[in-house]
Scaffold this motif. Structure first.
Motif, short mmCIF file in Angstrom:
data_model
loop_
_atom_site.label_atom_id
_atom_site.label_comp_id
_atom_site.label_asym_id
_atom_site.label_seq_id
_atom_site.Cartn_x
_atom_site.Cartn_y
_atom_site.Cartn_z
N ARG A 23 11.95 36.53 -0.30
CA ARG A 23 12.81 35.43 -0.79
C ARG A 23 13.89 35.09 0.24
O ARG A 23 14.16 33.93 0.52
CB ARG A 23 13.45 35.79 -2.14
CG ARG A 23 12.47 35.77 -3.28
CD ARG A 23 13.15 35.72 -4.65
NE ARG A 23 12.18 35.91 -5.71
CZ ARG A 23 11.36 34.95 -6.19
NH1 ARG A 23 11.42 33.74 -5.72
NH2 ARG A 23 10.50 35.22 -7.15
N SER A 24 14.51 36.13 0.82
CA SER A 24 15.61 35.82 1.73
C SER A 24 15.07 35.20 3.02
O SER A 24 15.70 34.29 3.58
CB SER A 24 16.50 37.04 1.95
OG SER A 24 16.08 37.78 3.04
N LEU A 25 13.90 35.65 3.51
CA LEU A 25 13.33 35.02 4.72
C LEU A 25 12.91 33.57 4.44
O LEU A 25 13.03 32.70 5.30
CB LEU A 25 12.13 35.83 5.22
CG LEU A 25 12.44 37.21 5.83
CD1 LEU A 25 11.15 37.95 6.18
CD2 LEU A 25 13.34 37.11 7.06
N THR A 26 12.43 33.33 3.21
CA THR A 26 12.04 31.96 2.83
C THR A 26 13.27 31.04 2.88
O THR A 26 13.23 29.94 3.45
CB THR A 26 11.45 31.95 1.40
OG1 THR A 26 10.40 32.90 1.33
CG2 THR A 26 10.90 30.58 1.02
N ALA A 48 -2.06 23.90 8.93
CA ALA A 48 -1.90 22.45 8.82
C ALA A 48 -2.66 21.95 7.60
O ALA A 48 -3.78 22.38 7.33
CB ALA A 48 -2.46 21.78 10.07
N PHE A 49 -2.01 21.08 6.81
CA PHE A 49 -2.64 20.36 5.70
C PHE A 49 -2.56 18.88 6.03
O PHE A 49 -1.74 18.50 6.85
CB PHE A 49 -1.87 20.58 4.39
CG PHE A 49 -1.93 21.97 3.89
CD1 PHE A 49 -2.96 22.38 3.08
CD2 PHE A 49 -0.93 22.88 4.21
CE1 PHE A 49 -3.02 23.67 2.62
CE2 PHE A 49 -0.98 24.17 3.75
CZ PHE A 49 -2.03 24.57 2.94
N PRO A 50 -3.32 18.03 5.32
CA PRO A 50 -3.12 16.59 5.56
C PRO A 50 -1.65 16.24 5.31
O PRO A 50 -1.12 16.48 4.22
CB PRO A 50 -4.05 15.94 4.53
CG PRO A 50 -5.08 16.99 4.22
CD PRO A 50 -4.38 18.31 4.37
N GLY A 51 -0.98 15.78 6.34
CA GLY A 51 0.42 15.33 6.19
C GLY A 51 1.45 16.43 6.07
O GLY A 51 2.61 16.16 5.74
N ALA A 52 1.10 17.68 6.35
CA ALA A 52 2.10 18.75 6.16
C ALA A 52 1.74 19.99 6.99
O ALA A 52 0.59 20.21 7.36
CB ALA A 52 2.16 19.13 4.69
N LEU A 53 2.78 20.80 7.27
CA LEU A 53 2.60 22.10 7.93
C LEU A 53 3.17 23.20 7.03
O LEU A 53 4.22 23.02 6.41
CB LEU A 53 3.34 22.14 9.27
CG LEU A 53 2.80 21.29 10.41
CD1 LEU A 53 3.60 21.58 11.68
CD2 LEU A 53 1.33 21.58 10.66
N ARG A 54 2.51 24.35 7.03
CA ARG A 54 2.94 25.45 6.16
C ARG A 54 3.28 26.68 7.01
O ARG A 54 2.53 27.06 7.88
CB ARG A 54 1.80 25.80 5.20
CG ARG A 54 2.13 26.90 4.21
CD ARG A 54 0.94 27.21 3.32
NE ARG A 54 -0.10 27.92 4.04
CZ ARG A 54 -1.31 28.18 3.54
NH1 ARG A 54 -1.64 27.79 2.35
NH2 ARG A 54 -2.20 28.85 4.26
N LEU A 55 4.43 27.29 6.68
CA LEU A 55 4.82 28.56 7.30
C LEU A 55 5.14 29.55 6.19
O LEU A 55 5.76 29.18 5.18
CB LEU A 55 6.06 28.38 8.18
CG LEU A 55 5.88 27.61 9.50
CD1 LEU A 55 7.25 27.37 10.14
CD2 LEU A 55 4.96 28.37 10.47
N CYS A 56 4.74 30.80 6.35
CA CYS A 56 4.95 31.81 5.30
C CYS A 56 5.48 33.10 5.89
O CYS A 56 4.72 33.91 6.44
CB CYS A 56 3.62 32.12 4.61
SG CYS A 56 2.76 30.66 4.04
N PRO A 57 6.79 33.33 5.83
CA PRO A 57 7.35 34.56 6.40
C PRO A 57 7.09 35.77 5.50
O PRO A 57 7.09 35.65 4.28
CB PRO A 57 8.85 34.26 6.47
CG PRO A 57 9.10 33.23 5.42
CD PRO A 57 7.81 32.45 5.25
N ASP A 75 12.09 35.88 14.55
CA ASP A 75 10.85 35.13 14.25
C ASP A 75 11.18 33.84 13.50
O ASP A 75 10.57 32.79 13.75
CB ASP A 75 9.92 35.96 13.35
CG ASP A 75 9.22 37.09 14.09
OD1 ASP A 75 9.28 37.10 15.33
OD2 ASP A 75 8.64 37.96 13.41
N ILE A 76 12.11 33.95 12.57
CA ILE A 76 12.48 32.77 11.76
C ILE A 76 13.04 31.68 12.68
O ILE A 76 12.67 30.51 12.59
CB ILE A 76 13.53 33.15 10.68
CG1 ILE A 76 12.95 34.18 9.71
CG2 ILE A 76 14.07 31.91 9.96
CD1 ILE A 76 11.87 33.69 8.79
N GLU A 77 13.89 32.10 13.59
CA GLU A 77 14.50 31.18 14.56
C GLU A 77 13.40 30.48 15.38
O GLU A 77 13.40 29.26 15.55
CB GLU A 77 15.41 32.04 15.46
CG GLU A 77 16.10 31.32 16.58
CD GLU A 77 17.40 30.71 16.09
OE1 GLU A 77 17.99 31.21 15.13
OE2 GLU A 77 17.81 29.69 16.71
#
Ligand code: PLP
Length: 425
Positions: free
Chosen positions: A335-338, A393-402, A410-412
């Protein structure tokens, strides 16, 4: 005393091995497996704990992995177990040599059961979430007049799979849409309440959406479902290994997950939870010989013939790592990394638009950012090639999951990669 043993070490001794291993640069699993190295240590501070956990992944990571919703690097314990078992079985594939894995499979089952608060007999060791979902989709007796309620954001294995069967057998599917920026739990519950009716046989939803990161109030939805006399199915692909879970408190009838995502385990080893008094409602899809411990309880749903013993052992090691850290502590870290990732993306790209809820109460681990200039596949390729950051990558979007193998640096880096990726070319 601990309830179970994973490859000769108990959860308590594993935990005691954590800091020593991490701070001295030794694998946690190696230390956990070697009882001579164990030193009782006081409760670790967050900083020491996450440094030690990060060490667990050091040997396997060449990039900034931030794609847990799809695939995580396996933790050192899982890698070691997989490699050791593969070598062992390749060198001596006799029944006599392989007999020991029966016991280890039951240890894996025990660790999985503890991770989600289930009983041993309620866990089937599957290959992944797709298989677990299809065991429910295909295994329940359904027919014309029955209704299945699905969240619009379900994964294909919990959506298209229902559609295909419904077309064949004539039951009805009702899809539920929820607001993209919920302001209250009720915003997410009300659309389900409206869709559930007297013909509803089952309600199925991803606990966290892989396409938006929205976290549904699962316990409330399961209660709503049970009150209507229907069954509840939670796709836990995005929550098992990311969230502290208790299937009894959630009140669900079925739960599924994969090892290679948030659990940081091997590929092709996953879990299906089937509540004890619901097991007779499910027909097994494959009937063959049992994996371990006979074909009693949920084991009846894992008769897939010859399995990869090393992958199942590795899944137990991954579960042991989560138990050793403590699932609540893992969840707090995710949660905190998100939160930090979203704040950093916003800082570096003030015009960024999130498809993930802005309210932290309704999201966990999955951060999806709109791509408004150009094609998202090309944007993701820029993030990977210029910053060595892996996302989706999704249509029209990018996803990142820490996840637990990421740190603030890494977050930076990931936020910088996202800012570059979504900027006009
Ligand atoms: C919510 C959800 N369910 C199921 C799956 C399928 O997982 P697997 O490919 O491990 O079967 C995914 C994969 O991304 C997912 O996000």
């Amino acid at each position: 005393m601990d309830k179970h043993t994973i490859a000769g070490t108990t959860r308590r001794t594993f935990l005691m091995g954590l800091p020593v291993a991490g701070l001295m640069g030794t694998s946690l699993a190696a230390t956990a497996l070697d009882r001579r190295n164990l030193t009782p240590l006081p409760q670790l501070t967050d900083q020491l704990l996450w440094r030690a956990v990060r060490e667990e992944f050091r040997g396997s990571l060449n990039i900034t992995a931030m794609n847990a919703a799809n695939m995580s690097p396996p933790c050192a314990g899982a890698r070691a177990a997989l490699e050791a078992a593969t070598t062992d079985i390749d060198r001596d594939p006799s029944f006599e040599n392989r007999a020991k894995y029966q016991q280890r499979h039951e240890a894996t089952r025990a660790a999985l059961a503890e991770l989600i608060g289930a009983a041993l007999d309620e866990i089937a060791i599957t290959r992944n979430t797709s298989e677990g979902n299809n065991l429910i989709v295909q295994g329940l007796a359904l027919g014309p007049g029955d209704e299945i309620v699905l969240w619009e954001e379900n994964h294909r294995s919990n959506e298209l799979s229902w559609e295909v069967r419904a077309q064949r057998e004539g039951f009805k599917i009702i899809r539920v849409a929820t607001p993209k920026q919920p302001e209250s739990a009720e915003d997410l519950i009300a659309p389900f309440r409206e869709a559930i009716g007297p013909s509803t046989r089952l309600v199925s939803f991803s606990h966290v959406s892989n396409s938006s990161g929205t976290e549904l109030p699962a316990a409330a939805l399961c209660k709503l479902t049970a009150d209507a006399g229907a069954l509840s199915m939670i796709d836990g692909a995005q929550t098992v290994g990311a969230m502290a879970l208790d299937v009894k408190a959630l009140g669900c009838d079925f739960m599924t997950c994969s090892g290679q995502k948030w659990m940081c385990g091997p590929r092709e080893a996953g879990m299906l939870y089937v509540r004890k008094d619901r097991q007779e409602l499910l027909n097994p899809l494959i009937v063959s010989y049992p994996l371990a411990g006979g074909d009693t309880g949920a084991r009846a749903f894992e008769m897939l013939g010859q399995r990869d013993d090393g992958a199942i052992d590795a899944l137990g090691q991954a579960a042991a790592l989560h138990l050793a850290i403590g699932p609540s502590r893992v969840e707090a870290r995710v949660r905190s990394l998100t939160d930090l990732l979203m704040a950093e993306i916003r800082h570096k790209a003030p015009s960024a638009r999130f498809l993930t809820p802005e309210n932290p109460a309704y999201r966990l681990g999955v951060v999806v950012t709109a791509v408004t200039h150009g094609e998202s596949g090309a944007a993701q390729a820029r993030a990977y090639e210029q910053f060595a950051v892996s996302g989706s990558a999704f249509p029209g979007a990018l996803r990142l999951c820490p996840h637990i193998y990421n740190d603030e640096a890494d977050i930076e880096r990931a936020a910088a990669a996202m800012a570059t990726a979504i900027a006009p070319a």
